[in-house]
Design an enzyme around this catalytic site. Structure first.
Site, PDB file in Angstrom:
ATOM      1  N   TYR A  82       0.840  -1.201   0.000  1.00 39.94           N
ATOM      2  CA  TYR A  82       0.000   0.000   0.000  1.00 39.94           C
ATOM      3  C   TYR A  82       0.879   1.256   0.000  1.00 39.94           C
ATOM      4  O   TYR A  82       0.660   2.176  -0.793  1.00 39.94           O
ATOM      5  CB  TYR A  82      -0.911  -0.011   1.222  1.00 39.94           C
ATOM      6  CG  TYR A  82      -1.800   1.190   1.346  1.00 39.94           C
ATOM      7  CD1 TYR A  82      -1.481   2.237   2.221  1.00 39.94           C
ATOM      8  CD2 TYR A  82      -2.959   1.302   0.582  1.00 39.94           C
ATOM      9  CE1 TYR A  82      -2.290   3.348   2.333  1.00 39.94           C
ATOM     10  CE2 TYR A  82      -3.782   2.407   0.693  1.00 39.94           C
ATOM     11  CZ  TYR A  82      -3.436   3.422   1.573  1.00 39.94           C
ATOM     12  OH  TYR A  82      -4.238   4.530   1.686  1.00 39.94           O
ATOM     13  N   ALA A 103      -8.184   8.234   8.955  1.00 36.25           N
ATOM     14  CA  ALA A 103      -9.599   8.633   8.904  1.00 36.25           C
ATOM     15  C   ALA A 103     -10.495   7.426   9.134  1.00 36.25           C
ATOM     16  O   ALA A 103     -10.217   6.334   8.630  1.00 36.25           O
ATOM     17  CB  ALA A 103      -9.910   9.257   7.550  1.00 36.25           C
ATOM     18  N   LYS A 104     -11.560   7.640   9.876  1.00 35.95           N
ATOM     19  CA  LYS A 104     -12.443   6.525  10.229  1.00 35.95           C
ATOM     20  C   LYS A 104     -13.381   6.204   9.054  1.00 35.95           C
ATOM     21  O   LYS A 104     -14.436   6.790   8.903  1.00 35.95           O
ATOM     22  CB  LYS A 104     -13.281   6.893  11.468  1.00 35.95           C
ATOM     23  CG  LYS A 104     -13.647   5.667  12.313  1.00 35.95           C
ATOM     24  CD  LYS A 104     -13.770   6.015  13.788  1.00 35.95           C
ATOM     25  CE  LYS A 104     -14.017   4.802  14.682  1.00 35.95           C
ATOM     26  NZ  LYS A 104     -13.144   3.652  14.456  1.00 35.95           N
TER      27      LYS A 104
HETATM   28  N1  LIG Z   1      -9.126   6.211   5.323  1.00 35.43           N
HETATM   29  C1  LIG Z   1      -7.904   6.676   5.504  1.00 35.43           C
HETATM   30  O1  LIG Z   1      -7.432   6.833   6.651  1.00 35.43           O
HETATM   31  C2  LIG Z   1      -7.041   7.054   4.320  1.00 35.43           C
HETATM   32  C3  LIG Z   1      -5.801   7.643   4.591  1.00 35.43           C
HETATM   33  C4  LIG Z   1      -4.998   8.028   3.516  1.00 35.43           C
HETATM   34  C5  LIG Z   1      -5.423   7.819   2.213  1.00 35.43           C
HETATM   35  N2  LIG Z   1      -6.630   7.242   1.980  1.00 35.43           N
HETATM   36  C6  LIG Z   1      -7.003   7.039   0.572  1.00 35.43           C
HETATM   37  O2  LIG Z   1      -8.222   7.739   0.300  1.00 35.43           O
HETATM   38  C7  LIG Z   1      -8.973   7.024  -0.701  1.00 35.43           C
HETATM   39  C8  LIG Z   1     -10.358   6.697  -0.159  1.00 35.43           C
HETATM   40  O3  LIG Z   1     -10.176   5.945   1.013  1.00 35.43           O
HETATM   41  P1  LIG Z   1     -11.421   5.515   1.942  1.00 35.43           P
HETATM   42  O4  LIG Z   1     -10.900   5.466   3.333  1.00 35.43           O
HETATM   43  O5  LIG Z   1     -12.610   6.336   1.628  1.00 35.43           O
HETATM   44  O6  LIG Z   1     -11.651   4.011   1.426  1.00 35.43           O
HETATM   45  P2  LIG Z   1     -13.004   3.168   1.314  1.00 35.43           P
HETATM   46  O7  LIG Z   1     -12.583   1.747   1.115  1.00 35.43           O
HETATM   47  O8  LIG Z   1     -13.900   3.500   2.451  1.00 35.43           O
HETATM   48  O9  LIG Z   1     -13.659   3.731  -0.044  1.00 35.43           O
HETATM   49  C9  LIG Z   1     -13.021   3.484  -1.258  1.00 35.43           C
HETATM   50  C10 LIG Z   1     -14.075   3.382  -2.350  1.00 35.43           C
HETATM   51  O10 LIG Z   1     -13.402   3.049  -3.570  1.00 35.43           O
HETATM   52  C11 LIG Z   1     -14.155   2.036  -4.237  1.00 35.43           C
HETATM   53  N3  LIG Z   1     -13.273   1.237  -5.109  1.00 35.43           N
HETATM   54  C12 LIG Z   1     -12.357   0.320  -4.716  1.00 35.43           C
HETATM   55  N4  LIG Z   1     -11.764  -0.225  -5.789  1.00 35.43           N
HETATM   56  C13 LIG Z   1     -12.324   0.352  -6.901  1.00 35.43           C
HETATM   57  C14 LIG Z   1     -12.132   0.201  -8.293  1.00 35.43           C
HETATM   58  N5  LIG Z   1     -11.274  -0.700  -8.789  1.00 35.43           N
HETATM   59  N6  LIG Z   1     -12.863   0.984  -9.130  1.00 35.43           N
HETATM   60  C15 LIG Z   1     -13.763   1.869  -8.644  1.00 35.43           C
HETATM   61  N7  LIG Z   1     -14.004   2.058  -7.313  1.00 35.43           N
HETATM   62  C16 LIG Z   1     -13.277   1.301  -6.460  1.00 35.43           C
HETATM   63  C17 LIG Z   1     -14.767   1.198  -3.118  1.00 35.43           C
HETATM   64  O11 LIG Z   1     -15.902   0.483  -3.573  1.00 35.43           O
HETATM   65  C18 LIG Z   1     -15.095   2.270  -2.082  1.00 35.43           C
HETATM   66  O12 LIG Z   1     -16.410   2.750  -2.219  1.00 35.43           O
HETATM   67  C19 LIG Z   1      -8.150   5.774  -1.032  1.00 35.43           C
HETATM   68  O13 LIG Z   1      -7.363   6.028  -2.180  1.00 35.43           O
HETATM   69  C20 LIG Z   1      -7.239   5.604   0.188  1.00 35.43           C
HETATM   70  O14 LIG Z   1      -6.027   4.939  -0.127  1.00 35.43           O
HETATM   71  C21 LIG Z   1      -7.460   6.847   2.988  1.00 35.43           C
HETATM   72  C1  LIG Z   2      -4.868   4.141   5.166  1.00 37.50           C
HETATM   73  C2  LIG Z   2      -3.786   5.147   5.040  1.00 37.50           C
HETATM   74  O1  LIG Z   2      -3.469   5.595   3.978  1.00 37.50           O
HETATM   75  C3  LIG Z   2      -3.078   5.583   6.257  1.00 37.50           C
HETATM   76  C4  LIG Z   2      -1.953   4.651   6.582  1.00 37.50           C
HETATM   77  O2  LIG Z   2      -3.967   5.666   7.345  1.00 37.50           O
END
Ligand SMILES: NC(=O)c1ccc[n+]([C@@H]2O[C@H](COP(=O)([O-])OP(=O)(O)OC[C@H]3O[C@@H](n4cnc5c(N)ncnc54)[C@H](O)[C@@H]3O)[C@@H](O)[C@H]2O)c1
Ligand SMILES: CC(=O)[C@H](C)O
Length: 260
Positions: free
Chosen positions: A155, A188-189
């Site tokens: 990741y 983020a939750k």
């Molecule tokens: N949650 C965190 O703490 C966090 C931190 C840093 C970065 N991010 C990034 O932010 C973005 C969103 O994260 P999130 O926490 O909302 O994740 P999440 O899993 O809650 O939501 C991601 C969404 O993307 C969709 N998805 C997955 N694969 C797909 C594909 N191949 N084509 C189309 N849609 C697809 C899923 O169905 C889902 O609805 C991601 O790129 C994640 O890496 C999240």
């Molecule tokens: C999911 C994510 O990108 C960080 C590590 O919280």
């Protein structure tokens, strides 16, 4: 409302950060193309957006398929007339020790997080060039795109790659008045972190459910974990004309976790 007539695509916006980003843009007047691979969740979200009176449409697609990304842009332009902002938000995660990283994990995460971002950037940039207008591309990076984390090796590598492609696309597309930036959330939750916590607790029996999340979040200087709205606020800025002189940046929005 300050963004009437501007059109944005948000991939992976059926839930989580993507939904919050799409909602924030719609509240600001954007016409929004919602998008996700999860058809059921997406149709639920579309109904909620319609009930809020937002001007939204939706597209079911897989970001890891170049043809889907091209069709997403084409459908958006057919629906709304043009494109202003494309947000590569969709992403997936995997948890496990480096020595256990396998081919499937590498393929899946790079297909979605990296190739999906490249295909989305290409499809959007080609549309901005066709329109002969400026454009904005905004990518989901992460604190893991600045610092790699144990148990999140693949990741972290994908998010480092997203940061690299953000810089390259920014350098090459600047002449076309297309800016390319990234947002780097912290902890983020969302459903993603629920899954990460579950996997980390499986890997470390000394942890109780929720404790992996709490451990990461306990390091946050501002003393609380991230809410989707915190990320959406930064992305709203990057989608606005106020960010026109910023490009190639991967901006941390993590409450004080990684300092770059
Ligand atoms: N949650 C965190 O703490 C966090 C931190 C840093 C970065 N991010 C990034 O932010 C973005 C969103 O994260 P999130 O926490 O909302 O994740 P999440 O899993 O809650 O939501 C991601 C969404 O993307 C969709 N998805 C997955 N694969 C797909 C594909 N191949 N084509 C189309 N849609 C697809 C899923 O169905 C889902 O609805 C991601 O790129 C994640 O890496 C999240
Ligand atoms: C999911 C994510 O990108 C960080 C590590 O919280």
């Amino acid at each position: 409302m300050t963004e009437e007539n501007r059109v944005a695509v948000v991939t992976g916006s059926a839930g989580g950060l993507g939904r919050a980003i799409a909602q924030r843009l719609a509240q600001n007047g954007f016409k929004v193309m919602l998008h996700d691979i999860n058809k059921d969740l997406l149709s639920k979200t579309v109904k909620e957006f319609e009930q809020e009176g937002f001007n939204a449409a939706y597209f079911v697609g897989d970001v890891s398929k170049k043809a889907d990304q091209e069709k997403l842009v084409k459908t958006t332009v057919e629906k709304f007339g043009h494109l202003d902002v494309f947000i590569n938000n969709a992403g997936v995660e995997a948890v496990g020790p480096f020595l256990k990283i396998g081919e499937d994990e590498l393929q899946k995460l790079f297909n979605v997080n990296v190739f999906g971002t490249v295909y989305g950037t290409q499809a959007a940039a080609e549309q901005f060039i066709r329109q002969d207008t400026k454009g904005k591309i905004i990518n989901a990076c992460s604190i893991a795109g600045h610092e790699a984390y144990a148990m999140l090796g693949t990741y972290s590598a994908t998010k480092h790659a997203v940061r690299a492609f953000t810089q390259v696309a920014a350098k090459e597309l600047a002449a076309k008045h297309v800016t390319v930036n990234a947002y780097c959330p912290g902890v983020a939750k969302t459903k993603m972190w629920n899954r990460i916590d579950e996997e980390m607790v499986k890997a470390d029996p000394s942890l109780k459910p929720g404790e992996a999340f709490d451990k990461y979040a306990s390091e946050i200087a501002l003393g609380r974990y991230e809410k989707p709205r915190d990320v959406a606020n930064l992305v709203k800025f990057l989608a606005s004309e106020d960010s026109d002189y910023i490009t190639g940046q991967a901006i941390l929005v993590d409450g004080g976790l990684v300092y770059r």
